[in-house]
Design a protein around this motif. Structure first.
Motif, mmCIF file in Angstrom:
data_model
loop_
_atom_site.group_PDB
_atom_site.id
_atom_site.type_symbol
_atom_site.label_atom_id
_atom_site.label_comp_id
_atom_site.label_asym_id
_atom_site.label_seq_id
_atom_site.Cartn_x
_atom_site.Cartn_y
_atom_site.Cartn_z
ATOM 1 N N GLY A 24 -11.090 -7.344 0.939
ATOM 2 C CA GLY A 24 -10.132 -6.525 1.673
ATOM 3 C C GLY A 24 -10.789 -5.622 2.686
ATOM 4 O O GLY A 24 -10.368 -5.541 3.846
ATOM 5 N N ALA A 25 -11.852 -4.951 2.287
ATOM 6 C CA ALA A 25 -12.481 -3.939 3.141
ATOM 7 C C ALA A 25 -13.151 -4.532 4.377
ATOM 8 O O ALA A 25 -13.115 -3.933 5.453
ATOM 9 C CB ALA A 25 -13.505 -3.147 2.330
ATOM 10 N N ALA A 26 -13.752 -5.687 4.248
ATOM 11 C CA ALA A 26 -14.530 -6.257 5.344
ATOM 12 C C ALA A 26 -13.690 -7.088 6.314
ATOM 13 O O ALA A 26 -14.190 -7.487 7.359
ATOM 14 C CB ALA A 26 -15.653 -7.133 4.770
ATOM 15 N N ASN A 27 -12.438 -7.325 5.991
ATOM 16 C CA ASN A 27 -11.628 -8.252 6.763
ATOM 17 C C ASN A 27 -10.621 -7.504 7.637
ATOM 18 O O ASN A 27 -9.692 -6.891 7.120
ATOM 19 C CB ASN A 27 -10.898 -9.199 5.814
ATOM 20 C CG ASN A 27 -10.246 -10.356 6.519
ATOM 21 O OD1 ASN A 27 -9.896 -10.276 7.687
ATOM 22 N ND2 ASN A 27 -10.058 -11.438 5.790
ATOM 23 N N PRO A 28 -10.748 -7.579 8.963
ATOM 24 C CA PRO A 28 -9.820 -6.867 9.837
ATOM 25 C C PRO A 28 -8.380 -7.368 9.757
ATOM 26 O O PRO A 28 -7.454 -6.652 10.129
ATOM 27 C CB PRO A 28 -10.395 -7.069 11.241
ATOM 28 C CG PRO A 28 -11.474 -8.053 11.138
ATOM 29 C CD PRO A 28 -11.823 -8.245 9.693
ATOM 30 N N ALA A 29 -8.162 -8.586 9.263
ATOM 31 C CA ALA A 29 -6.795 -9.104 9.129
ATOM 32 C C ALA A 29 -6.044 -8.434 7.975
ATOM 33 O O ALA A 29 -4.817 -8.438 7.952
ATOM 34 C CB ALA A 29 -6.816 -10.620 8.913
ATOM 35 N N VAL A 30 -6.779 -7.871 7.038
ATOM 36 C CA VAL A 30 -6.160 -7.210 5.887
ATOM 37 C C VAL A 30 -5.781 -5.791 6.299
ATOM 38 O O VAL A 30 -6.636 -4.972 6.615
ATOM 39 C CB VAL A 30 -7.115 -7.208 4.672
ATOM 40 C CG1 VAL A 30 -6.523 -6.405 3.517
ATOM 41 C CG2 VAL A 30 -7.411 -8.641 4.239
ATOM 42 N N LYS A 31 -4.481 -5.523 6.301
ATOM 43 C CA LYS A 31 -3.976 -4.214 6.735
ATOM 44 C C LYS A 31 -4.134 -3.157 5.657
ATOM 45 O O LYS A 31 -4.322 -1.986 5.946
ATOM 46 C CB LYS A 31 -2.511 -4.329 7.164
ATOM 47 C CG LYS A 31 -2.313 -5.307 8.309
ATOM 48 C CD LYS A 31 -3.197 -4.921 9.473
ATOM 49 C CE LYS A 31 -3.189 -5.946 10.573
ATOM 50 N NZ LYS A 31 -4.223 -5.718 11.568
ATOM 51 N N SER A 32 -4.017 -3.548 4.416
ATOM 52 C CA SER A 32 -4.293 -2.663 3.280
ATOM 53 C C SER A 32 -4.537 -3.544 2.061
ATOM 54 O O SER A 32 -4.188 -4.730 2.054
ATOM 55 C CB SER A 32 -3.150 -1.674 3.029
ATOM 56 O OG SER A 32 -1.979 -2.347 2.637
ATOM 57 N N TYR A 33 -5.143 -2.954 1.053
ATOM 58 C CA TYR A 33 -5.428 -3.704 -0.171
ATOM 59 C C TYR A 33 -5.605 -2.723 -1.316
ATOM 60 O O TYR A 33 -5.847 -1.530 -1.122
ATOM 61 C CB TYR A 33 -6.682 -4.580 -0.014
ATOM 62 C CG TYR A 33 -7.966 -3.798 0.031
ATOM 63 C CD1 TYR A 33 -8.728 -3.611 -1.121
ATOM 64 C CD2 TYR A 33 -8.410 -3.214 1.206
ATOM 65 C CE1 TYR A 33 -9.900 -2.869 -1.088
ATOM 66 C CE2 TYR A 33 -9.570 -2.481 1.256
ATOM 67 C CZ TYR A 33 -10.310 -2.307 0.107
ATOM 68 O OH TYR A 33 -11.468 -1.567 0.144
ATOM 69 N N VAL A 34 -5.463 -3.256 -2.515
ATOM 70 C CA VAL A 34 -5.751 -2.495 -3.726
ATOM 71 C C VAL A 34 -6.307 -3.475 -4.755
ATOM 72 O O VAL A 34 -5.844 -4.616 -4.854
ATOM 73 C CB VAL A 34 -4.503 -1.744 -4.263
ATOM 74 C CG1 VAL A 34 -3.398 -2.707 -4.655
ATOM 75 C CG2 VAL A 34 -4.857 -0.843 -5.427
ATOM 76 N N VAL A 35 -7.321 -3.034 -5.469
ATOM 77 C CA VAL A 35 -7.941 -3.819 -6.538
ATOM 78 C C VAL A 35 -8.023 -2.915 -7.750
ATOM 79 O O VAL A 35 -8.538 -1.798 -7.661
ATOM 80 C CB VAL A 35 -9.360 -4.297 -6.149
ATOM 81 C CG1 VAL A 35 -10.039 -4.998 -7.320
ATOM 82 C CG2 VAL A 35 -9.316 -5.197 -4.924
ATOM 83 N N GLY A 36 -7.505 -3.374 -8.887
ATOM 84 C CA GLY A 36 -7.591 -2.546 -10.075
ATOM 85 C C GLY A 36 -6.961 -3.207 -11.276
ATOM 86 O O GLY A 36 -6.501 -4.354 -11.212
ATOM 87 N N PRO A 37 -6.941 -2.483 -12.391
ATOM 88 C CA PRO A 37 -6.343 -3.016 -13.612
ATOM 89 C C PRO A 37 -4.867 -3.332 -13.392
ATOM 90 O O PRO A 37 -4.167 -2.601 -12.692
ATOM 91 C CB PRO A 37 -6.502 -1.885 -14.630
ATOM 92 C CG PRO A 37 -7.527 -0.972 -14.056
ATOM 93 C CD PRO A 37 -7.464 -1.126 -12.576
ATOM 94 N N GLU A 38 -4.420 -4.428 -13.963
ATOM 95 C CA GLU A 38 -3.001 -4.775 -13.910
ATOM 96 C C GLU A 38 -2.303 -3.993 -15.018
ATOM 97 O O GLU A 38 -2.626 -4.159 -16.194
ATOM 98 C CB GLU A 38 -2.802 -6.275 -14.084
ATOM 99 C CG GLU A 38 -1.352 -6.684 -13.950
ATOM 100 C CD GLU A 38 -1.166 -8.176 -13.932
ATOM 101 O OE1 GLU A 38 -0.439 -8.676 -14.810
ATOM 102 O OE2 GLU A 38 -1.734 -8.850 -13.046
ATOM 103 N N LEU A 39 -1.375 -3.181 -14.638
ATOM 104 C CA LEU A 39 -0.684 -2.307 -15.587
ATOM 105 C C LEU A 39 0.603 -2.978 -16.063
ATOM 106 O O LEU A 39 1.495 -3.254 -15.264
ATOM 107 C CB LEU A 39 -0.375 -0.960 -14.930
ATOM 108 C CG LEU A 39 -1.588 -0.283 -14.274
ATOM 109 C CD1 LEU A 39 -1.160 0.955 -13.510
ATOM 110 C CD2 LEU A 39 -2.651 0.042 -15.311
ATOM 111 N N GLY A 40 0.667 -3.269 -17.339
ATOM 112 C CA GLY A 40 1.869 -3.847 -17.910
ATOM 113 C C GLY A 40 2.033 -5.337 -17.706
ATOM 114 O O GLY A 40 3.079 -5.888 -18.005
ATOM 115 N N GLY A 41 1.029 -6.006 -17.203
ATOM 116 C CA GLY A 41 1.119 -7.444 -16.976
ATOM 117 C C GLY A 41 0.304 -8.223 -17.987
ATOM 118 O O GLY A 41 -0.297 -7.657 -18.899
#
Length: 141
Positions: A30-47
C-alpha cells in the motif's frame, strides 16, 4: 472506488519475526504504490481470518497498477506463509461487468507473473475475488 480486501490466516508454525515480515510486505504493497489511495493492514476484528489488508484504488486502471506494482508482487511471494487466504472487492461502481473485469485483471496478473502463479498453485487455501479457488482456473481467465 474499489476496495480490494485481502483476508489471511498465518500458518500456525510461523515465528513472530516471520509474521511481522509478512505484515510489512502487506503494508509496503500500500505505502509504496501511488495507485493506492489509502490502505489499512491489521488484525481482522470479528472475522474468521487472523489479519486483513484493505487497499483503495480509484478504478480498474488503479486496480491494475496495484496488482502489477513491484511491492504487491513481492507481497504475493509471501503466500507460503499463509494457511488460508481470500480476497474480495467492494465498489461503488454501477458497472454491471465490474466483477468480470476485475477477474480478468487477476487472471492477467497471474499470466504475466508466472512466479506468483506458481506460488499460488502451492497454496493450501487461496480464493480470489471471483470466488476461484483453483490456481489453474485463476490463471486461465
Amino acid at each position: 472506488m474499489i476496495f480490494h480486501i485481502n483476508r489471511m490466516t498465518w500458518k500456525a508454525d510461523l515465528g513472530e519475526e516471520q509474521r511481522r515480515a509478512g505484515l510489512e510486505l502487506l503494508r509496503q504493497a500500500g505505502a509504496a504504490n501511488p495507485a493506492v489511495k489509502s490502505y489499512v493492514v491489521g488484525p481482522e476484528l470479528g472475522g474468521e481470518f487472523e489479519y486483513s489488508a484493505v487497499y483503495v484504488v480509484e478504478d480498474l486502471d488503479g486496480y491494475w497498477a496495484y496488482l502489477t506494482h513491484p511491492a504487491h508482487v513481492r507481497s504475493e511471494l509471501g503466500i507460503p506463509l499463509i494457511e488460508k487466504f481470500a480476497a474480495i472487492d467492494v465498489s461503488d461502481s454501477d458497472d454491471p461487468d465490474l466483477a468480470e473485469k476485475i477477474a480478468a485483471l487477476q487472471a492477467r496478473n497471474f499470466r504475466e507473473h508466472p512466479e506468483v502463479a506458481a506460488v499460488v498453485a502451492q497454496a493450501a487455501s487461496f480464493t480470489v475475488p471471483d470466488g476461484s479457488r483453483s490456481p489453474e482456473k485463476i490463471g486461465s481467465n
